[in-house]
Design a protein around this motif. Structure first.
Motif, short mmCIF file in Angstrom:
data_model
loop_
_atom_site.label_atom_id
_atom_site.label_comp_id
_atom_site.label_asym_id
_atom_site.label_seq_id
_atom_site.Cartn_x
_atom_site.Cartn_y
_atom_site.Cartn_z
N SER A 1 10.02 65.71 -50.58
CA SER A 1 10.70 66.99 -50.44
C SER A 1 10.51 67.58 -49.04
O SER A 1 9.38 67.77 -48.58
N GLY A 2 11.63 67.86 -48.37
CA GLY A 2 11.60 68.52 -47.08
C GLY A 2 11.38 67.63 -45.88
O GLY A 2 11.42 68.11 -44.75
N ALA A 3 11.15 66.34 -46.09
CA ALA A 3 10.90 65.46 -44.95
C ALA A 3 12.08 65.45 -43.98
O ALA A 3 11.90 65.32 -42.77
N LEU A 4 13.30 65.57 -44.53
CA LEU A 4 14.50 65.61 -43.70
C LEU A 4 15.28 66.91 -43.92
O LEU A 4 16.50 66.91 -44.05
N SER A 5 14.55 68.00 -44.03
CA SER A 5 15.13 69.35 -44.06
C SER A 5 15.84 69.65 -45.38
O SER A 5 15.53 69.08 -46.42
N PHE A 6 16.82 70.56 -45.32
CA PHE A 6 17.51 71.03 -46.51
C PHE A 6 18.77 70.23 -46.83
O PHE A 6 19.38 70.43 -47.88
N ASP A 7 19.16 69.35 -45.91
CA ASP A 7 20.41 68.62 -46.10
C ASP A 7 20.26 67.11 -46.04
O ASP A 7 21.24 66.37 -46.17
N GLY A 8 19.04 66.63 -45.81
CA GLY A 8 18.82 65.19 -45.72
C GLY A 8 19.15 64.60 -44.37
O GLY A 8 19.02 63.38 -44.18
N ARG A 9 19.54 65.43 -43.42
CA ARG A 9 19.92 64.94 -42.09
C ARG A 9 18.81 65.12 -41.06
O ARG A 9 18.91 64.62 -39.95
N GLY A 10 17.77 65.83 -41.43
CA GLY A 10 16.63 65.98 -40.53
C GLY A 10 16.51 67.36 -39.91
O GLY A 10 17.49 68.09 -39.77
N TRP A 11 15.27 67.71 -39.55
CA TRP A 11 14.99 68.98 -38.86
C TRP A 11 15.44 68.88 -37.40
O TRP A 11 15.62 67.79 -36.88
N PRO A 12 15.60 70.02 -36.74
CA PRO A 12 16.02 69.98 -35.34
C PRO A 12 15.12 69.11 -34.46
O PRO A 12 15.60 68.40 -33.58
N TRP A 13 13.81 69.15 -34.71
CA TRP A 13 12.89 68.37 -33.88
C TRP A 13 12.93 66.88 -34.20
O TRP A 13 12.35 66.08 -33.48
N GLU A 14 13.64 66.51 -35.28
CA GLU A 14 13.80 65.10 -35.61
C GLU A 14 15.08 64.50 -35.04
O GLU A 14 15.24 63.27 -35.04
N GLN A 15 15.98 65.34 -34.56
CA GLN A 15 17.28 64.85 -34.11
C GLN A 15 17.22 63.86 -32.96
O GLN A 15 18.03 62.91 -32.92
N PRO A 16 16.32 64.04 -31.98
CA PRO A 16 16.28 63.02 -30.90
C PRO A 16 16.07 61.61 -31.42
O PRO A 16 16.61 60.65 -30.84
N TRP A 17 15.31 61.47 -32.50
CA TRP A 17 15.10 60.14 -33.07
C TRP A 17 16.39 59.59 -33.68
O TRP A 17 16.63 58.38 -33.66
N ARG A 18 17.22 60.48 -34.22
CA ARG A 18 18.54 60.06 -34.73
C ARG A 18 19.44 59.61 -33.59
O ARG A 18 20.12 58.60 -33.69
N TRP A 19 19.42 60.38 -32.51
CA TRP A 19 20.32 60.10 -31.39
C TRP A 19 20.05 58.72 -30.78
O TRP A 19 20.98 58.06 -30.29
N ILE A 20 18.78 58.29 -30.78
CA ILE A 20 18.47 56.99 -30.20
C ILE A 20 18.41 55.88 -31.26
O ILE A 20 18.04 54.75 -30.95
N GLY A 21 18.79 56.23 -32.49
CA GLY A 21 18.93 55.21 -33.54
C GLY A 21 17.65 54.81 -34.25
O GLY A 21 17.64 53.83 -35.00
N LEU A 22 16.57 55.58 -34.05
CA LEU A 22 15.29 55.22 -34.68
C LEU A 22 15.01 56.00 -35.96
O LEU A 22 13.98 55.78 -36.60
N LEU A 23 15.92 56.89 -36.32
CA LEU A 23 15.84 57.57 -37.61
C LEU A 23 17.24 57.57 -38.21
O LEU A 23 18.16 58.16 -37.66
N ASP A 24 17.38 56.88 -39.34
CA ASP A 24 18.68 56.74 -39.98
C ASP A 24 18.62 57.35 -41.39
O ASP A 24 18.16 56.69 -42.32
N PRO A 25 19.06 58.60 -41.55
CA PRO A 25 18.97 59.26 -42.86
C PRO A 25 19.76 58.56 -43.96
O PRO A 25 19.48 58.75 -45.14
N THR A 26 20.76 57.75 -43.59
CA THR A 26 21.59 57.11 -44.60
C THR A 26 20.85 56.00 -45.36
O THR A 26 21.35 55.50 -46.37
N LEU A 27 19.66 55.65 -44.89
CA LEU A 27 18.89 54.60 -45.57
C LEU A 27 18.13 55.12 -46.78
O LEU A 27 17.56 54.34 -47.55
#
Length: 286
Positions: free
Chosen positions: A13-39
């Motif tokens: 619960s809450g690891a990727l915020s309220f929507d499953g897409r991640g907290w603001p401080w997690e977004q850089p990891w998404r942008w470089i492809g090292l965090l993929d919420p769709t998994l």
């Protein structure tokens, strides 16, 4: 779960915020492809009927977090803007085909019933009753009757599969006996600091002590996984994954799914790396 969604890999619960897409401080990891919420099947930060301040401050999210050897202690609490906010701002954009999302809720049984009805109209794949938050005075860690009443209240008012989130401090034998036909899965919360380290002062004592998760929690949470699988046929979601090998270990204890929680806080790239590695290994076996 009965609706056909796979729940093999989940977020706590809450690891990727309220929507499953991640907290603001997690977004850089998404942008470089090292965090993929769709998994993952994501579980939202726990929602309450009314806004709750908790300990999280958006301008300083790590004030309520400290590292312990092989894990984390956090005292985030129930910080959330309330379920009305979620229904207005988040719910309409949820697409569980892209990111399967479970809503986590906490409150008195009558509040849970109201929230369950409110969430019926959204594209969620399940609900989680947080019956075990270690960072709030409203937790029901010792109130077995209320845990069972909460499950009945939600089940009566929801169309969605139900996860019950329990604590190592619960009277689990009594609970599982009475929720056998009410919940589709059981998850396990972080361990209250006083349980994990009874003779040590918490570094977050000023915020209530907090809950311990990650490798430091494994002796407690994995013991509960094993006990649950012996007590009930309800599928158990295995927590406290820290290293890749922990996935196999927690499955070996009988867990039917795996949950990534505090590892996101310290090593945001690891869960994505682990799931990709697991899938690659499975492909090689085929």
């Amino acid at each position: 779960f009965s609706n056909g969604h796979a729940f093999e890999f989940m977020t706590a619960s809450g690891a990727l915020s309220f929507d499953g897409r991640g907290w603001p401080w997690e977004q850089p990891w998404r942008w470089i492809g090292l965090l993929d919420p769709t998994l993952f099947t994501s579980v939202t930060k726990t929602l309450t009927l009314r806004p709750t301040e908790g300990n999280l401050r958006w301008y300083n999210p790590f004030r309520c977090l400290r590292l312990v050897r092989g894990g984390v202690v956090n005292a985030v609490g129930l910080s959330n803007p309330g379920i009305d906010w979620w229904c207005r701002k988040i719910g309409p954009s949820v697409n569980s085909t892209e990111i399967p999302l479970v809503a986590s809720i906490l409150g008195e049984p009558e509040e849970l019933a109201e929230m369950a009805r409110m969430l019926n109209g959204f594209d969620l794949v399940g609900l989680e009753i947080n019956a075990s938050c270690p960072n709030t005075k409203t937790c029901i860690l010792q109130d077995t009757a209320k845990v069972i009443a909460s499950c009945k209240a939600v089940k009566t008012n929801s169309r969605l599969p139900l996860i019950l989130k329990v604590s190592v401090t619960h009277d689990i034998s009594q609970i599982v006996k009475d929720v056998e036909n009410l919940v589709e899965a059981i998850s396990i919360n972080s361990v209250p600091w006083a349980t994990a380290f009874p003779n040590r002062r918490s570094p977050l004592e000023i915020l209530g002590g907090g809950g311990v998760s990650g490798k430091a929690a494994q002796p407690f949470t994995w013991g509960l996984v094993q006990k649950l699988t012996q007590l009930t046929a309800i599928p158990v979601i295995g927590p406290s994954v820290w290293g890749f090998d922990d996935i196999g270990k927690v499955r070996g204890l009988g867990a039917k799914a795996v949950s990534f929680g505090s590892v996101f806080m310290c090593h945001p790239w690891r869960p994505t790396l682990y799931v990709r590695k697991e899938r690659k290994l499975n492909q090689l076996k085929v």
